[in-house]
Scaffold this active site. Structure first.
Site, PDB file in Angstrom:
ATOM      1  CB  SER A 123       4.693   0.489  -6.230  1.00 34.80           C
ATOM      2  OG  SER A 123       3.369   0.568  -5.865  1.00 34.80           O
ATOM      3  CG  HIS A 144       3.428  -3.591  -9.686  1.00 33.80           C
ATOM      4  ND1 HIS A 144       4.142  -2.692 -10.432  1.00 33.80           N
ATOM      5  CD2 HIS A 144       2.641  -2.843  -8.881  1.00 33.80           C
ATOM      6  CE1 HIS A 144       3.794  -1.472 -10.094  1.00 33.80           C
ATOM      7  NE2 HIS A 144       2.874  -1.533  -9.161  1.00 33.80           N
ATOM      8  CD  GLU A 156       5.810  -3.738 -13.808  1.00 33.93           C
ATOM      9  OE1 GLU A 156       6.259  -2.962 -14.653  1.00 33.93           O
ATOM     10  OE2 GLU A 156       5.935  -3.538 -12.585  1.00 33.93           O
ATOM     11  CG  ASN A 195       5.406   2.158 -10.534  1.00 34.32           C
ATOM     12  OD1 ASN A 195       4.594   2.736 -11.263  1.00 34.32           O
ATOM     13  ND2 ASN A 195       5.038   1.474  -9.472  1.00 34.32           N
TER      14      ASN A 195
END
Ligand code: 3HC
Length: 383
Positions: A123, A144, A156, A195
Site C-alpha cells: 500500500s 497496487h 498504481e 494513499n
C-alpha cells in the site's frame, strides 16, 4: 517478455487483497495459483472468491459458466515452491511489514523462473527496498490494487529505482487486461498517489480518536450523504491493522506526526480489526454499519477533507512524484468510490477556501502536515 507471454500468475497471500486480486486474474482468463501459509487462510480466500463470483452471477455481470470456468483456473495452495515454480508473473499481497515482504521476495527470487516479474501490492512501502532482497531488481515493480479489488478500477504501477521500463510496461498491460485503470507512478515515494493523498485524513481521524470527540459515528455521519464510505467506516472496511501499519510507516518515512493513535494501537492489539474480525469502530456482524445521520457533528464538513486531499496532492507535484495533476485526479477518481479527483473539486470550491480549511485544521490539532503548501496558496493547479 511481453504481457502476451504471461500465461500463469501466482498470488502470494489469500487475505482480502490477495483473494480479490486472484479473482480479478481468473476472470481475466489467467491460470492463477493463490498461496497462503496455512490451509485455513487459503480456504477462507477461496470461499470469499466463491461468494463474490456468486454475487456477480446474481447481478448478471457474468454468466454461471464464466464463474465455473474462472474457478477452474484457480489453484489454491500452501506450498510456495509449487505455487511459483512455473509462474510468469507473481503478485505479493502479504501483511504490510517490511521485513516480511523482504523475506517473501528473497524466497520468490530463489523459487520462481528467472524471467518472472515480481510485483508487490504494498500500500505504501518502498518498492526499491523490497526489490533489494532479490537479484532481479529490474523485474520488481509495485502493482497496487484497491479494496475491493474486484470493483475498484485503479491499479498504481510503481517504478522502483531499478525497475526496467519493460517490467513497468508489462505490468501496465496486464492491469489493462484485468480490466483496470492503470496509472504509472514514476517516483517510488511513500503511499504512491492514492494513499498519500488520503494520508492526512487518516491522521485527522487518528487525532480525533485520541481526542475522544466527536465519536466515529458523529464524525462519519457528517459525510454519509457525500461519500460512498465515510472515514472511520472505510478504515474498518480496509482493516485497522492496515491503517495502523500505514500510519506507522508514514511516521517513519514522512513525518513523526503520523504516529498512530493509542486508540488505534489498542484496537489492533485487541484484534478488533474491523470488517474482517466482525468488530472495529463499528459492529460488522450483520453487514455494513447503520450510521445515524442525525448524530452528525457540526465541527467538520466535507471541505475539510477535500482541503487535506488537495494539499497533499500538491506535495506530490512539488516532490516530483507525479508531474501531471491529471494523473492524480485519474487515480483518485478510480481508487475509491469518489469518481472525481481533488484538483477538479478544488476548481469548483476555490483554493482560498481550501487554504483556510487547512490552516484551521493545522492550528486546531497543532499538525504541520495539514499546513497549506506554497502551491496550494498560489492556487494555480488546473486540470
Ligand atoms: N464482489 C462482487 N460484487 C460486489 C462485491 C464483491 N465483493 N461487493 C459489492 N459488490 C457489488 C454488489 O453486488 C452491488 O452490485 P449492484 O450495484 O449491481 O447492486 C455493488 O457492488 C454495490 O455493493 P453493495 O450494494 O453491497 O454495497 P455498497 O453500495 O455499500 O458498496 C462498495 C460497497 C462498492 C465497497 C462502496 O461502499 C465503495 O465504493 N466504498 C469505497 C471503497 C474504497 O474507498 N476503497 C478504497 C480503499 S483504500 C485501499 O484499498 C488502499 C489499500 O492500500 C488499503
Amino acid at each position: 517478455m511481453k504481457a502476451d507471454d504471461v500465461k500463469k500468475i501466482a498470488v502470494i497471500g489469500a487475505g482480502d487483497m490477495g483473494n480479490g486480486i486472484a479473482e480479478v486474474a481468473i476472470l481475466a482468463g489467467y491460470e492463477v495459483a493463490m498461496r497462503d501459509i496455512e490451509q485455513r487462510f487459503v480456504d477462507r480466500g477461496v470461499d470469499t472468491i466463491k461468494k463474490s463470483l456468486a454475487k456477480l452471477v446474481q447481478k448478471n455481470k457474468i454468466t454461471e459458466d464464466a464463474s465455473k470456468d474462472a474457478l477452474a483456473r484457480l489453484m489454491p495452495l500452501v506450498d510456495l515452491e509449487e505455487a511459483v515454480k512455473d509462474a510468469d508473473f507473481i503478485i505479493e499481497a502479504v501483511p504490510e511489514i517490511m521485513d516480511l515482504k523482504k523475506s517473501v521476495f528473497k524466497d520468490l527470487d530463489e523459487l520462481s523462473p528467472k524471467h518472472a516479474i515480481l510485483a508487490t501490492n504494498t500500500s505504501n512501502m518502498s518498492i526499491t527496498e523490497i526489490a533489494s532482497a532479490t537479484n532481479r531488481e529490474d523485474k520488481v515493480v509495485g502493482m497496487h490494487f484497491f479494496n475491493p479489488a474486484i470493483l475498484m478500477k485503479l491499479v498504481e504501477v510503481i517504478k522502483g529505482k531499478n525497475t526496467s521500463d519493460e517490467t513497468v510496461q508489462i505490468t501496465y498491460d496486464i492491469s489493462e487486461k484485468f480490466g483496470k485503470v492503470p496509472v504509472i507512478v514514476k517516483k517510488d515515494s511513500p503511499g504512491f498517489i492514492y494513499n498519500r493523498v488520503n494520508a492526512p485524513t487518516s491522521l485527522l481521524i487518528s487525532k480525533i480518536m485520541d481526542a475522544g470527540s466527536p465519536t466515529p459515528e458523529e464524525f462519519d455521519a457528517a459525510f454519509k450523504a457525500v461519500m460512498p464510505m465515510t472515514p472511520f467506516e472505510l478504515a474498518d472496511y480496509v482493516g485497522l491493522d492496515v491503517a495502523y501499519h500505514s500510519l506507522k510507516y508514514f511516521s517513519e518515512v514522512l513525518s513523526p506526526e503520523y504516529k498512530p493513535s493509542k486508540v488505534l494501537e489498542e484496537k489492533v492489539n485487541a484484534k478488533e480489526l474491523g470488517k474482517k474480525t466482525g468488530k472495529g469502530f463499528y459492529d460488522w456482524s450483520s453487514g455494513r454499519p447503520n450510521i445515524d445521520t442525525s448524530k452528525a457533528t457540526k465541527e467538520f464538513d466535507i471541505t475539510h477533507l477535500i482541503a487535506l486531499q488537495v494539499n497533499e496532492a500538491t506535495k506530490l507535484l512539488e516532490e516530483g512524484v507525479v508531474d501531471d495533476p491529471k494523473v492524480i485526479d485519474l487515480a483518485m477518481a478510480n481508487g475509491g468510490g469518489a469518481g472525481v479527483g481533488p484538483f477538479t473539486l478544488a476548481k469548483s470550491i476555490g483554493y482560498e477556501t481550501l487554504v483556510k480549511k487547512c490552516e484551521e485544521l493545522a492550528d486546531k490539532f497543532n499538525v504541520e502536515v495539514f499546513r497549506p503548501t506554497k502551491t496550494m496558496k498560489e492556487g494555480k493547479v488546473s486540470v
